[in-house]
Each structure stands twice: as structure tokens, then as C-alpha cells.
Design a protein around this motif. Structure first.
Motif, PDB file in Angstrom:
ATOM      1  N   UNK A  23      13.061  31.833  18.047  1.00 54.62           N
ATOM      2  CA  UNK A  23      13.056  30.505  17.748  1.00 54.62           C
ATOM      3  C   UNK A  23      12.021  29.955  17.042  1.00 54.62           C
ATOM      4  N   UNK A  24      10.798  30.470  17.464  1.00 53.38           N
ATOM      5  CA  UNK A  24       9.543  30.026  16.831  1.00 53.38           C
ATOM      6  C   UNK A  24       9.614  30.375  15.135  1.00 53.38           C
ATOM      7  N   UNK A  25      10.160  31.820  15.148  1.00 52.01           N
ATOM      8  CA  UNK A  25      10.198  32.168  13.566  1.00 52.01           C
ATOM      9  C   UNK A  25      11.066  31.414  12.684  1.00 52.01           C
ATOM     10  N   UNK A  26      12.209  31.032  13.532  1.00 54.49           N
ATOM     11  CA  UNK A  26      13.660  30.065  12.784  1.00 54.49           C
ATOM     12  C   UNK A  26      12.763  28.842  12.407  1.00 54.49           C
ATOM     13  N   UNK A  27      11.905  28.381  13.307  1.00 55.24           N
ATOM     14  CA  UNK A  27      11.230  26.761  13.323  1.00 55.24           C
ATOM     15  C   UNK A  27      10.239  27.030  12.044  1.00 55.24           C
ATOM     16  N   UNK A  28       9.132  27.917  12.233  1.00 51.51           N
ATOM     17  CA  UNK A  28       8.143  28.025  11.143  1.00 51.51           C
ATOM     18  C   UNK A  28       8.205  28.618   9.963  1.00 51.51           C
ATOM     19  N   UNK A  29       8.663  29.998  10.062  1.00 58.34           N
ATOM     20  CA  UNK A  29       8.698  30.972   8.911  1.00 58.34           C
ATOM     21  C   UNK A  29       9.931  30.773   8.139  1.00 58.34           C
ATOM     22  N   UNK A  30      11.080  30.954   8.967  1.00 63.47           N
ATOM     23  CA  UNK A  30      12.333  31.041   8.159  1.00 63.47           C
ATOM     24  C   UNK A  30      12.364  30.407   6.857  1.00 63.47           C
ATOM     25  N   UNK A  31      12.881  30.967   5.797  1.00 64.92           N
ATOM     26  CA  UNK A  31      13.351  30.437   4.503  1.00 64.92           C
ATOM     27  C   UNK A  31      14.771  30.347   4.306  1.00 64.92           C
ATOM     28  N   UNK A  32      15.623  31.010   4.908  1.00 68.59           N
ATOM     29  CA  UNK A  32      17.016  31.082   4.976  1.00 68.59           C
ATOM     30  C   UNK A  32      17.814  29.844   5.461  1.00 68.59           C
ATOM     31  N   UNK A  33      18.966  29.909   5.375  1.00 73.16           N
ATOM     32  CA  UNK A  33      19.516  28.460   5.806  1.00 73.16           C
ATOM     33  C   UNK A  33      20.100  28.412   7.126  1.00 73.16           C
ATOM     34  N   UNK A  34      20.266  29.620   7.808  1.00 69.22           N
ATOM     35  CA  UNK A  34      20.494  29.832   9.308  1.00 69.22           C
ATOM     36  C   UNK A  34      19.384  29.732  10.136  1.00 69.22           C
TER      37      UNK A  34
END
Lengths: 139, 176
Positions: free
Chosen positions: B45-56
Motif C-alpha cells: 500500500x505504501x509503495x503504491x502511494x509513494x513510489x508507484x509510477x503505474x496506473x494501478x
């Protein structure tokens, strides 16, 4: 060979301070104070175990006559929660590193620091709990 | 002494650890496995919030399987195990009712656990693989879901097995 209690205490306090030094250094060197949470988690970790093993004594004295085949749920629960906290403290720097809150060397330092802090807490309880728990444990 | 009569191995050097120690270790292991499950998911979840560059992104849907698994684990391990071991041939009538209730509640618990595992695969397939997000930094958020639920289930299994250790020394049975 027996070691004097004062030697143990000095050794443990040195170990604890090395651990805390490592964690604080991992914060201060990189100007990023996220790894301080590791110390908080490790300090909280033994508390559930302590509380629930005290409940344990009451529980057993109440139901000693009953045949309780499944041990003591309070003690088990305390150990479970302690396990959660200990492991949380261990993986917290890795998670911080993975989500890019802290850099790699900060992770290494806070990991080892947290490990040393917890090891000193464990060693403390091993050194000073064993003697008075022995008779209860060995029946 | 009585200890020596119950020895399992011929050489006195080898002996199984006491069941109380094994039990405590199992409890810590179970807690650690549960913590892995929780942190893997929180990491995603944190990765998705902070680092994630993709659309999902990780949304509430990704947490649902883990919530199911945790509820199942809570239900399964709250049951008094001795209630399950009573057979219907028991001489007390109320106890068989308790056994029946315990089996129903246990069934709900196992269903929730299975729903959690299946749900994590559903999230991985429907949210990531079907839509073509199959390269790794993005796919990792889906894989984390499966890993999380698998380790929660493993934690539940360890807890279950350890709780069934008999309390007396050396000879414990893995009933059920």
C-alpha cells in the motif's frame, strides 16, 4: 563459571546503548528520523508478554482443578502479540527502505541497531528471570 | 526419575524440547508469520502511494482478502478445541450440541480463510494479470497480496497445531 550480576548488567547496558546509538546514527547521518520508530516498537514488544503472563498466574490458580487440556489462552495470546511486535520491529526498516522513506545504509544500520536492542532485552529477561522461574517451570 | 523412563531417543544427548518451550516458540513463530502478512500488505500500500509510477494502485479492495483471512483466523483459534473432540457418543447431551455448534463456527472460520486465499488470487488475476500489468514492479503489489494471505494462513496453521500440543512432557499428539 558464574558471572556476577553486575557484570551482566554492565554488559547489557553497553549492548543496549550500542543498539540505540546505531539507530540514532542511522537517523542523524541521513537527516531522516523515521527509523526511530524501530526503538519504540522494540520497547513495546515485551509488554504484552509480561502483562499476559501475569494474567496467566491468576488463570491457573482459578482453574487448576479443572482439566484444561489446551494450556493457557492468555499466555498464548501474549506470546502471539509479542511475536507480531518483534517481527514488526525487524521488518520496519526494510519496509521504509522499500517505499523509499530511508536510504539503503540507513536501513542496514537501523536493522542491526534494532536487533541489538531487542537482543539485549531478551538477554536481560533470560539472565534474571530464569532463577526464580525455575521451580514453576520444571514441575 | 520419571523423566528418564519417558525418554524418546536411546542416547541421552538427544531429547525433544519440552512441550511448553515448543508451544511458546510456536506462538512467537505464528505472531511473526502474521506480522509478515500484515507488513507485506502495508508495504504494497505504501509503495503504491509513494513510489508507484503505474496506473494501478492499491485500494480498499486489496485489503478485503486479508481482512477475511484475519477474521477466519480469529474465529478458528477462538474455539475451545476440547469442544470439537467430544464425540456424539458422549454421555452428556449438552456437550454434543456444543460440538455441533463448534463445528459450524469452525466451518465458517475455515471458509473465511479459504475466501481470503482465493480472494487474493482473484485480486492478482482480475486487477493485475487480466489487464496486462504483468511486469514486475507493478505486479509486485498483486503478488504481495497472495504472499500476505498465504502467510496469514500459515500463521493460523502454526497456531492451530501448537495449541493442540498436549501439556504433559514429551508425548504430545497432533489431534485434528
Amino acid at each position: 563459571m558464574t558471572v556476577k550480576p553486575i557484570t551482566k548488567i554492565i554488559f547489557l547496558s553497553v549492548l543496549l546503548s550500542i543498539g540505540i546509538l546505531l539507530v540514532v546514527l542511522s537517523c542523524a547521518l541521513f537527516h531522516n528520523y523515521h527509523p526511530l520508530y524501530v526503538i519504540a516498537v522494540f520497547l513495546v514488544a515485551p509488554i504484552p508478554n509480561a502483562i499476559f503472563s501475569n494474567l496467566n498466574a491468576n488463570y491457573q490458580s482459578d482453574f487448576l482443578s479443572d482439566s484444561a487440556p489446551n494450556g493457557n489462552p492468555f499466555k498464548d495470546f501474549g506470546e502471539f502479540v509479542t511475536g507480531i511486535f518483534v517481527f514488526s520491529g525487524l521488518v520496519l526498516p526494510i519496509v521504509f527502505w522499500h517505499v523509499q522513506l530511508i536510504v539503503f545504509w540507513s536501513m542496514i544500520m537501523s536493522l542491526s541497531g534494532g536487533f541489538i536492542v531487542y537482543a539485549s532485552i531478551i538477554l536481560f529477561s533470560m539472565f534474571f528471570h530464569m532463577s526464580d522461574d525455575d521451580e514453576g517451570f520444571d514441575f | 526419575t520419571t523423566m528418564d523412563e519417558h525418554r524418546l531417543f536411546k542416547f541421552p544427548v538427544f531429547r525433544l524440547p519440552k512441550s511448553a518451550t515448543v508451544r511458546a516458540m510456536g506462538m512467537y513463530l505464528s505472531g511473526a508469520l502474521y506480522a509478515i502478512g500484515f507488513w507485506v500488505l502495508l508495504d504494497a500500500a505504501l509503495y503504491s502511494k509513494r513510489v508507484n509510477a503505474s496506473l494501478v494502485h492499491v485500494t480498499f479492495v486489496d485489503w478485503v482478502p486479508a481482512i477475511c483471512s484475519s477474521l477466519g483466523m480469529l474465529i478458528i483459534n477462538s474455539i475451545e478445541k476440547s469442544a470439537l473432540l467430544n464425540n456424539d457418543a458422549s454421555f452428556m447431551q449438552p456437550s454434543s450440541t456444543t460440538t455441533w455448534q463448534a463445528r459450524v463456527v469452525l466451518f465458517i472460520g475455515f471458509s473465511l480463510l479459504a475466501t481470503g486465499i482465493a480472494g487474493s488470487f482473484i485480486v492478482l488475476i482480475l486487477k493485475f494479470l487480466i489487464k496486462g500489468y504483468n511486469t514486475f514492479p507493478t505486479l509486485g503489489m498483486g503478488v504481495a497480496n497472495v504472499v500476505s494471505n498465504a502467510s496469514i494462513m500459515l500463521s493460523c496453521i502454526v497456531l492451530w497445531v501448537v495449541q493442540n500440543f498436549e501439556d504433559d512432557d514429551y508425548n504430545y499428539s497432533l489431534a485434528l
